[in-house]
Motif scaffolding. Structure first.
Motif, PDB file in Angstrom:
ATOM      1  N   GLY A 124       0.777  -1.226   0.000  1.00  0.00           N
ATOM      2  CA  GLY A 124       0.000   0.000   0.000  1.00  0.00           C
ATOM      3  C   GLY A 124       0.810   1.278   0.000  1.00  0.00           C
ATOM      4  N   CYS A 125       2.135   1.174  -0.018  1.00  0.00           N
ATOM      5  CA  CYS A 125       2.987   2.350   0.128  1.00  0.00           C
ATOM      6  C   CYS A 125       3.313   2.961  -1.233  1.00  0.00           C
ATOM      7  CB  CYS A 125       4.272   1.992   0.867  1.00  0.00           C
ATOM      8  SG  CYS A 125       5.356   3.406   1.166  1.00  0.00           S
ATOM      9  N   ALA A 126       2.813   4.161  -1.479  1.00  0.00           N
ATOM     10  CA  ALA A 126       3.061   4.839  -2.748  1.00  0.00           C
ATOM     11  C   ALA A 126       4.483   5.361  -2.852  1.00  0.00           C
ATOM     12  CB  ALA A 126       2.073   5.991  -2.913  1.00  0.00           C
ATOM     13  N   THR A 127       5.194   5.433  -1.746  1.00  0.00           N
ATOM     14  CA  THR A 127       6.560   5.961  -1.760  1.00  0.00           C
ATOM     15  C   THR A 127       7.524   5.003  -2.456  1.00  0.00           C
ATOM     16  OG1 THR A 127       6.076   7.042   0.357  1.00  0.00           O
ATOM     17  CG2 THR A 127       8.387   6.923  -0.295  1.00  0.00           C
ATOM     18  N   LEU A 128       7.289   3.707  -2.307  1.00  0.00           N
ATOM     19  CA  LEU A 128       8.221   2.728  -2.852  1.00  0.00           C
ATOM     20  C   LEU A 128       8.261   2.786  -4.379  1.00  0.00           C
ATOM     21  CD1 LEU A 128       7.555  -0.375  -0.565  1.00  0.00           C
ATOM     22  CD2 LEU A 128       9.335   1.376  -0.380  1.00  0.00           C
ATOM     23  N   GLY A 129       9.468   2.657  -4.905  1.00  0.00           N
ATOM     24  CA  GLY A 129       9.664   2.708  -6.343  1.00  0.00           C
ATOM     25  C   GLY A 129       9.867   4.108  -6.890  1.00  0.00           C
ATOM     26  N   ARG A 130       9.826   5.109  -6.022  1.00  0.00           N
ATOM     27  CA  ARG A 130       9.984   6.490  -6.462  1.00  0.00           C
ATOM     28  C   ARG A 130      11.316   7.069  -5.990  1.00  0.00           C
ATOM     29  NH1 ARG A 130       3.885   9.005  -5.419  1.00  0.00           N
ATOM     30  NH2 ARG A 130       2.794   7.469  -6.723  1.00  0.00           N
ATOM     31  N   SER A 131      11.813   8.037  -6.740  1.00  0.00           N
ATOM     32  CA  SER A 131      13.015   8.749  -6.335  1.00  0.00           C
ATOM     33  C   SER A 131      12.607   9.869  -5.379  1.00  0.00           C
ATOM     34  CB  SER A 131      13.737   9.343  -7.553  1.00  0.00           C
ATOM     35  OG  SER A 131      14.233   8.320  -8.382  1.00  0.00           O
ATOM     36  N   VAL A 132      13.219   9.885  -4.200  1.00  0.00           N
ATOM     37  CA  VAL A 132      12.828  10.829  -3.164  1.00  0.00           C
ATOM     38  C   VAL A 132      14.060  11.529  -2.591  1.00  0.00           C
ATOM     39  CG1 VAL A 132      10.762   9.526  -2.551  1.00  0.00           C
ATOM     40  CG2 VAL A 132      12.912   9.059  -1.369  1.00  0.00           C
ATOM     41  N   ARG A 133      13.787  12.638  -1.948  1.00  0.00           N
ATOM     42  CA  ARG A 133      14.825  13.375  -1.243  1.00  0.00           C
ATOM     43  C   ARG A 133      14.449  13.463   0.222  1.00  0.00           C
ATOM     44  NH1 ARG A 133      14.114  18.055  -3.211  1.00  0.00           N
ATOM     45  NH2 ARG A 133      13.501  19.306  -1.412  1.00  0.00           N
ATOM     46  N   ALA A 134      15.247  12.848   1.074  1.00  0.00           N
ATOM     47  CA  ALA A 134      15.011  12.905   2.516  1.00  0.00           C
ATOM     48  C   ALA A 134      15.794  14.076   3.090  1.00  0.00           C
ATOM     49  CB  ALA A 134      15.447  11.605   3.173  1.00  0.00           C
ATOM     50  N   GLU A 135      15.069  15.041   3.634  1.00  0.00           N
ATOM     51  CA  GLU A 135      15.706  16.188   4.269  1.00  0.00           C
ATOM     52  C   GLU A 135      15.957  15.840   5.729  1.00  0.00           C
ATOM     53  OE1 GLU A 135      13.269  19.606   3.612  1.00  0.00           O
ATOM     54  OE2 GLU A 135      13.230  19.338   1.436  1.00  0.00           O
ATOM     55  N   LEU A 136      17.224  15.875   6.122  1.00  0.00           N
ATOM     56  CA  LEU A 136      17.643  15.438   7.447  1.00  0.00           C
ATOM     57  C   LEU A 136      17.982  16.636   8.321  1.00  0.00           C
ATOM     58  CD1 LEU A 136      19.997  12.581   6.187  1.00  0.00           C
ATOM     59  CD2 LEU A 136      17.593  12.408   6.831  1.00  0.00           C
TER      60      LEU A 136
END
Length: 283
Positions: free
Chosen positions: A227-239
């Protein structure tokens, strides 16, 4: 001003009737049920804060028709018109059978339970944005319609869920927000929606606890990944500290962390407590 328009009148907006607390209790409180109390208040600052302070028993449910100081991760605040959504918190005590290091799965579990219940009860597609957002589709755009916040208090965890139900476009807190109404939900009656979410949460929580909190054994990790739409996408994690980590989201690991495959060929996990924002890589 007519009486029906008076501030605080529970029938001032007939499109948004109040929740029926008595009917909710009849439908949810059983001798063998997880839920031990269901209280509905007209207004409060934060249902999470109230339950944290209450020291109540496991299975307590607190619902507010309006929250004036609703909180998300990192103390972000939000608000919505009275009776326009579901704003509630539950008190869970996993007990000694679930190691404390697995308690971090509870907000993800709540996300799976909520998304599954809303999809069935409201008849709309739902998805999860790691770690704690519920997404719906408005037109051809994914929008956040809900969020989850889990807070530990002693031997218990308070899980708060906020869900936009009947918000109209001109009422959205930010342009990118969504609601069940805007997504074309077939059901906007909050009573059956709340019952559906709480029953789904009871089912998933029971399976997770019987599995000793093992997300693989109870299939929670699998369900979240599906159910996770995040998987498979290019993302930027701001730390914290202005640092960033860019990569493709390839998995959710056994600790509930998001695993990013970077351009350097390294897979790096990031925990929900480690990020300030998670955005598409090109944004």
């Amino acid at each position: 001003m007519t009486p029906s328009d008076a501030s605080g009148n529970r029938w001032s907006d007939l499109d948004r009737p109040p929740l029926n607390a008595a009917a909710l209790r009849r439908g949810l409180l059983r001798p063998d049920a997880l839920w031990t109390s269901v209280d509905v208040v007209p207004r409060t600052g934060s249902t999470n804060s109230d339950l944290v302070a209450s020291g109540g028993a496991e299975g307590a449910v607190l619902v507010a028709e309006e929250q004036s100081a609703g909180r998300g991760r990192l103390d972000r605040t939000w608000s919505a018109p009275p009776r326009s959504g579901l704003f509630f918190s539950v008190l869970l005590t996993p007990g000694p059978g679930v190691p404390a290091e697995r308690w971090g799965w509870l907000p993800l579990l709540a996300g799976v339970a909520t998304a599954a219940a809303i999809s069935r009860a409201a008849g709309i597609d739902t998805a999860l944005k790691w770690p704690n957002d519920l997404l719906v589709t408005v037109g051809d755009e994914e929008r956040k319609a809900g969020g989850i916040l889990a807070e530990r208090t002693g031997d218990s965890v308070v899980v708060g869920i906020g869900l936009n139900v009947s918000l109209r476009a001109d009422e959205l807190p930010v342009p990118g927000a969504g609601s069940l109404a805007l997504a074309g939900a077939k059901v906007l009656d909050r009573d059956p929606l709340l019952r559906a979410v709480l029953r789904s949460l009871e089912e998933w929580y029971g399976e997770w606890r019987r599995a000793g909190g093992d997300p693989v054994l109870c299939r929670l990790q699998e369900a979240y990944a599906i159910g996770c739409a995040t998987l498979g996408r290019s993302v930027r994690a701001e730390l914290p500290g202005g640092r960033e980590l860019v990569g493709e989201a390839v998995a959710v690991d056994g600790d509930g962390r998001l695993v990013l495959a970077t351009a350097a060929g390294v897979q790096e996990p990031v925990g929900a407590g480690d990020i300030v924002h998670l955005r598409p890589a090109g944004s």
